[in-house]
Design a protein around this motif. Structure first.
Motif, PDB file in Angstrom:
ATOM      1  N   UNK A 149       0.820  -1.221   0.000  1.00  7.92           N
ATOM      2  CA  UNK A 149       0.000   0.000   0.000  1.00  7.92           C
ATOM      3  C   UNK A 149       0.849   1.265   0.000  1.00  7.92           C
ATOM      4  N   UNK A 150       2.134   1.106   0.309  1.00 10.07           N
ATOM      5  CA  UNK A 150       3.001   2.296   0.286  1.00 10.07           C
ATOM      6  C   UNK A 150       3.233   2.805  -1.142  1.00 10.07           C
ATOM      7  N   UNK A 151       3.045   1.906  -2.117  1.00  4.27           N
ATOM      8  CA  UNK A 151       3.245   2.310  -3.512  1.00  4.27           C
ATOM      9  C   UNK A 151       2.024   3.070  -3.993  1.00  4.27           C
ATOM     10  N   UNK A 152       2.229   4.187  -4.680  1.00  3.78           N
ATOM     11  CA  UNK A 152       1.079   4.870  -5.276  1.00  3.78           C
ATOM     12  C   UNK A 152       1.212   4.780  -6.793  1.00  3.78           C
ATOM     13  N   UNK A 153       0.436   3.874  -7.375  1.00  4.92           N
ATOM     14  CA  UNK A 153       0.512   3.642  -8.819  1.00  4.92           C
ATOM     15  C   UNK A 153      -0.674   4.332  -9.495  1.00  4.92           C
ATOM     16  N   UNK A 154      -0.399   5.102 -10.530  1.00  5.49           N
ATOM     17  CA  UNK A 154      -1.476   5.864 -11.188  1.00  5.49           C
ATOM     18  C   UNK A 154      -1.435   5.727 -12.706  1.00  5.49           C
ATOM     19  N   UNK A 155      -2.643   5.859 -13.283  1.00  3.07           N
ATOM     20  CA  UNK A 155      -2.718   5.888 -14.749  1.00  3.07           C
ATOM     21  C   UNK A 155      -2.368   7.308 -15.195  1.00  3.07           C
ATOM     22  N   UNK A 156      -1.422   7.393 -16.132  1.00  2.00           N
ATOM     23  CA  UNK A 156      -1.057   8.714 -16.675  1.00  2.00           C
ATOM     24  C   UNK A 156      -1.067   8.629 -18.199  1.00  2.00           C
ATOM     25  N   UNK A 157      -1.118   9.791 -18.851  1.00  4.53           N
ATOM     26  CA  UNK A 157      -1.096   9.765 -20.317  1.00  4.53           C
ATOM     27  C   UNK A 157       0.214  10.357 -20.816  1.00  4.53           C
ATOM     28  N   UNK A 158       0.807   9.697 -21.787  1.00  5.84           N
ATOM     29  CA  UNK A 158       2.055  10.222 -22.361  1.00  5.84           C
ATOM     30  C   UNK A 158       1.677  11.310 -23.356  1.00  5.84           C
ATOM     31  N   UNK A 181       4.680   8.026  -6.437  1.00  7.48           N
ATOM     32  CA  UNK A 181       5.313   8.573  -5.223  1.00  7.48           C
ATOM     33  C   UNK A 181       6.767   8.138  -5.067  1.00  7.48           C
ATOM     34  N   UNK A 182       7.409   7.856  -6.205  1.00  6.14           N
ATOM     35  CA  UNK A 182       8.826   7.474  -6.133  1.00  6.14           C
ATOM     36  C   UNK A 182       9.668   8.747  -5.990  1.00  6.14           C
ATOM     37  N   UNK A 183      10.655   8.702  -5.123  1.00  6.08           N
ATOM     38  CA  UNK A 183      11.521   9.863  -4.910  1.00  6.08           C
ATOM     39  C   UNK A 183      12.189  10.259  -6.232  1.00  6.08           C
ATOM     40  N   UNK A 184      12.088  11.534  -6.649  1.00  6.41           N
ATOM     41  CA  UNK A 184      12.704  11.920  -7.930  1.00  6.41           C
ATOM     42  C   UNK A 184      14.210  11.645  -7.932  1.00  6.41           C
ATOM     43  N   UNK A 185      14.724  11.327  -9.117  1.00 10.88           N
ATOM     44  CA  UNK A 185      16.163  11.046  -9.220  1.00 10.88           C
ATOM     45  C   UNK A 185      16.673  11.629 -10.524  1.00 10.88           C
ATOM     46  N   UNK A 190      -6.291   4.971  -9.793  1.00 11.39           N
ATOM     47  CA  UNK A 190      -5.301   4.219  -9.005  1.00 11.39           C
ATOM     48  C   UNK A 190      -5.102   2.812  -9.586  1.00 11.39           C
ATOM     49  N   UNK A 191      -3.897   2.300  -9.498  1.00 15.88           N
ATOM     50  CA  UNK A 191      -3.630   0.906  -9.897  1.00 15.88           C
ATOM     51  C   UNK A 191      -3.267   0.162  -8.621  1.00 15.88           C
ATOM     52  N   UNK A 192      -3.984  -0.905  -8.350  1.00 15.70           N
ATOM     53  CA  UNK A 192      -3.641  -1.626  -7.106  1.00 15.70           C
ATOM     54  C   UNK A 192      -3.886  -3.111  -7.272  1.00 15.70           C
TER      55      UNK A 192
END
Ligand code: MSP
Length: 642
Positions: free
Chosen positions: A544-553, A602-606, A640-642
Motif C-alpha cells: 500500500x506504500x506504492x502509489x501507482x497511477x494511470x497517466x497519459x504520455x 510517489x517514487x523519490x525523484x532522481x 489508481x492501480x492496485x
C-alpha cells in the motif's frame, strides 16, 4: 568362495529447481563410468543418485508458479529419471529427500547429535544465499554478495539450532592428514585444509521462516537446514538407523562421493563433522571434479546458455555424448563444451579412428575369408609392437580410471586403436591378398586386428555401454559377460566364427547440422529455470506504500547521447511530469504518445543524465524484450492501480 569386495559410489543429489544440464550430466556420467568399471573388475557395486528437494529455493520457485512444492518437484524429478535412463545411468537406487525413508533417518541423526550435546538452541543473525542455500558471516561476503555465486544475500535473524562444528576442527584436520586420499585431487585438499585452518564456526542447522523441509524432531517450529538434510542421503538410502540396515552394514563407508568442485566444502567439512558427532565412519574419498564451461563462461539460467543433454542425445547419440564428456574434461580441472568440439570428437575419434578400424577389418575378413575369422598363427613384422601395446594399455587405462582420470584413460585406449590403424598401413593386407602363399600371414594380420578391436571394446564398456553390442554384431564376439581382465588376455576370439558387415558404428556427422535451428515457439513462456526467484514476502501494508497511477504520455523524445533512454512527459491531474525511462531500445518515441501507462507516482525523484525524473513507468521485461504496461479501457487519468 571369498566375498566380493564392495564399492559404493554416489553422485550429488541434484536440486529439482530447474532441469538438468550437461554439467550435471558430466558428474553422473563420470560416476556411472566408475561404477561400470568396478563391476567389470569384479566388485559388488552400489551406485546411488537422487534429488535434493527441500529448502527455501525450491519452495519459492514452486510457490512463484502457484504450485505446491511437492507437486512441483515430482514433475522435475520425473524428468531427472528420464534423462538418467536415456544416458544409460546404471544407478542401483534413487533417493529423494522427500521419501519417508530418508526423513526418518535425518530426524534420527539430528536427535542423536542433539542428545549427545552437539546441537544446541540459540539465535542466528547473519546472511543467507538462497540459491546456494548457504549461511555466511559479514566477513565472508564478497562486496556484500555471496562469495560463491556472486548473487545478493538476505539478512536473516531467527531462533535456530546450531551444530557444534567448531568442536571437530582439530579432529577433522587430523583425519585429513592421516588419510591423504580423503580429499582428491590434491589441489582441493590443500584448499580445504587452508579453509579449515582459518577456523570452523558452529553451523546453523535449522530454519523457522519457511516450512518446506524436514521438521526438527524436538521442535516442530523448525525445519532442518537443507544441507544437513541432503548430506544424510548417503546413509539414509542404505537404511542406516533402521531395522533394515543390511545395505549400510555392507557398503558404508562410501568409497567415493563424486561431487563438483563447488560443493567439496560441504562434503569435506560439514558431512564428516556430522558423521564424527554421530560416531560414524567417514567416507573414504571425496573427489571434486572441475566444471564444464562454455566459451562464454559458466552456464547459467540467467544468461540463457544452458545446454540440454536431451537435445544432444537426439542429435548425436548417447555414447557420443558420454565419450565427449569423459574425454574432454581433464581430471580435476575445468573443461570446455562446444558443439563444434563435440562434432570434432565424434568424427575424429569415433567415426574415423574406431568406426573405420572396425569396418575396414570386417570388410577385409569378408572379402578375403568369406566372413570366417581366420587363424592367427603366422606371425610377422609389427605384430610384437601391436601386441605389447595391447598388453600395456589395459594396465595404463586402469591406473588412470582408478584416479577418476577418464580423459587420459580414454587417450590411452586410443593409442591402441590408432596403433591398430597404423598396423593396417604397415602390413598392407591388400598386398598380402594378392599372393596365395601369404594367406596365412594375411589371416594373422586380420586376426590381430580383431583381437585389438575386442580388447579396445572391453576397455570402452564403462564409458560407452551401447558400444559392445554394436561391435558384437560385426565381429561376432559376445561381450555380455566380459570382464576388465579379459582385455589383458590375447587370443580370446575363436577362429572359425563369423563376422558380418553392418552399418558404420559411428556415422560421420555433417558439420552443417550446426546450421539447423529448432523452430521458435510462438507462445513464449519464461522457462522455469530462467525465472528470477520470487522476492521475500511483503505485507499488504508494504504494498500500500506504492502509489501507482494511470497517466497519459503527451510527449516523448530520445535523450541525447544516451541510446537507452527516452524522456517522457506524462499528464497526471493538472501536473505534467518528466520521466526518464530506459526503454529506447524497444520503442520509437512516437509509439508512446497518447498511450495511457502506469506510473509509480510517489517514487523519490532522481537525476538521470542531468534530467530530473519524477517517477517511473511500469514495464514487463525479459533479458531481450520489454513491453510498457498500457491501460486500454477508457479509465480516467489519475486512476489508481492496485
Ligand atoms: N543439491 C546440492 C547437492 C547436495 S549433495 C548432498 C547441489 N545440487 S546442484 O543441482 O546445484 O548441483 C550439483 C552438482 O552438479 C555439482 O556439484 C556438480 O557436480 C554438478 N554441476 C552443476 N553444474 C556443473 C557444471 N557446469 N560443470 C560440472 N558440474 C556441474 O549442489
Amino acid at each position: 568362495m571369498p566375498e566380493k569386495k564392495t564399492f559404493y559410489i554416489t553422485t550429488p543429489i541434484y536440486y529439482p529447481s530447474a532441469n538438468l544440464h550437461i554439467g550435471h550430466a558430466l558428474t553422473t556420467v563420470m560416476a556411472d563410468t566408475m561404477a561400470r568399471y568396478k563391476r567389470i573388475k569384479g566388485y559388488d557395486v552400489w551406485f546411488l543418485t537422487g534429488s535434493d528437494e527441500h529448502g527455501q529455493k525450491i519452495e519459492r520457485t514452486a510457490r512463484g508458479q502457484n504450485i505446491e512444492p511437492k507437486a512441483y518437484v515430482d514433475n522435475i524429478v520425473a524428468s531427472f529419471k528420464k534423462l538418467w535412463s536415456r544416458l544409460n545411468i546404471s544407478f542401483d537406487d534413487f533417493i529423494r529427500t522427500t521419501d519417508e525413508r530418508h526423513k526418518k533417518v535425518v530426524q534420527y541423526i539430528f536427535k542423536k547429535i542433539y542428545e549427545n550435546g552437539d546441537i544446541y538452541k540459540s539465535e542466528y543473525e547473519g546472511w543467507y544465499c538462497t540459491p546456494c542455500e548457504t549461511f555466511f558471516t559479514e566477513r565472508q561476503l564478497n562486496a556484500g554478495n555471496c562469495p560463491d555465486c556472486g548473487r545478493s544475500v538476505e539478512l536473516i535473524k531467527e531462533e535456530s539450532y546450531f551444530f557444534k562444528m567448531s568442536k571437530y576442527q582439530d579432529q577433522l584436520l587430523e583425519y585429513i592428514e592421516k588419510n591423504p586420499d580423503f580429499i582428491q585431487p590434491v589441489s582441493r585438499r590443500n584448499e580445504m585444509v587452508n579453509f579449515i585452518k582459518q577456523g570452523l564456526e558452529d553451523l546453523c542447522v535449522s530454519r523457522t521462516t519457511f516450512d518446506w523441509g524436514i521438521p526438527v524432531p524436538i521442535n516442530e517450529k523448525h525445519v532442518i537446514y537443507v544441507w544437513f538434510d541432503a548430506l544424510t542421503n548417503y546413509i539414509s538410502a542404505l537404511g542406516y538407523g533402521t531395522e533394515n540396515d543390511e545395505l549400510y552394514q555392507k557398503y558404508w563407508p562410501a568409497d567415493i562421493h563424486l561431487v563438483g568442485k563447488d560443493i567439496v566444502r560441504f562434503h569435506t567439512v560439514i558431512w564428516p563433522t556430522i558423521l564424527m558427532a554421530a560416531g560414524l565412519p567417514l567416507p573414504k574419498k571425496v573427489y571434486g571434479h572441475g566444471w564444464l564451461l562454455l566459451e562464454s563462461g559458466k552456464m547459467s539460467k540467467s544468461k540463457g546458455n544452458v545446454v540440454d543433454p536431451n537435445v544432444l542425445i537426439d542429435k548425436y547419440g548417447v555414447d557420443a555424448i558420454r565419450y565427449f564428456l569423459l574425454r574432454e574434461i581433464p581430471a580435476g580441472s575445468d573443461g570446455y563444451y562446444s558443439e563444434e568440439a563435440l562434432i570434432q570428437r565424434c568424427n575424429t575419434d569415433l567415426a574415423n579412428d574406431f568406426g573405420n578400424l572396425v569396418s575396414r577389418t570386417v570388410a577385409m575378413v569378408d572379402k578375403y575369408f568369406g566372413g570366417i575369422i581366420p587363424e592367427g598363427n603366422v606371425s610377422g613384422e609389427f605384430d610384437d609392437d601391436l601386441k605389447s601395446l595391447a598388453a600395456k594399455v589395459p594396465v595404463e587405462a586402469e591406473n588412470f580410471i582408478e584416479n577418476m582420470d577418464f580423459a587420459n584413460g580414454l587417450a590411452s585406449i586410443w593409442k591402441l586403436i590408432n596403433r591398430a590403424n597404423k598396423y593396417i598401413d604397415e602390413t598392407m593386407p591388400w598386398i598380402l591378398a594378392k599372393e596365395e602363399k601369404e594367406k596365412g600371414r594375411l589371416g594373422t594380420v586380420l586376426y590381430n586386428l580383431l583381437e585389438t578391436i575386442r580388447i579396445s571394446t572391453i576397455l570402452l564398456i564403462p564409458a560407452m555401454p551401447l558400444l559392445p553390442a554394436k561391435v558384437s554384431e560385426q565381429i561376432g564376439f559376445d561381450f555380455s559377460n566380459s570382464k576388465w581382465d579379459d582385455a589383458k588376455a590375447w587370443g580370446l576370439i575363436k577362429p572359425g566364427s563369423k563376422v558380418s558387415k553392418k552399418e558404420a558404428i559411428f556415422p560421420r556427422i555433417d558439420p552443417k547440422i550446426l546450421e539447423f535451428k529448432p523452430e521458435v515457439k510462438t507462445v513464449e513462456q519464461v522457462n522455469v529455470s530462467e525465472m528470477e526467484p520470487i522476492k521475500e514476502e511483503i505485507t499488504i501494508d508494504d504494498f500500500a506504500k506504492l502509489d501507482l497511477r494511470v497517466v497519459e504520455v503527451i510527449h516523448c523524445e530520445k535523450v541525447e547521447k544516451a541510446d537507452k533512454l527516452l524522456k517522457l512527459e506524462v499528464k497526471l491531474g493538472d501536473e505534467i511530469r518528466t520521466i526518464v525511462s530506459g526503454i529506447a531500445k524497444y520503442y520509437e518515441p512516437q509509439d508512446l504518445v497518447g498511450k495511457k501507462v502506469v506510473l509509480v507516482a510517489n517514487l523519490k525523484p532522481a537525476k538521470l543524465r542531468g534530467i530530473m525524473s519524477q517517477g517511473m513507468i511500469l514495464a514487463a521485461s525479459t533479458k531481450d524484450d520489454l513491453e510498457v504496461l498500457t491501460i486500454n479501457k477508457n479509465l480516467p487519468i489519475g486512476s489508481k492501480v492496485k
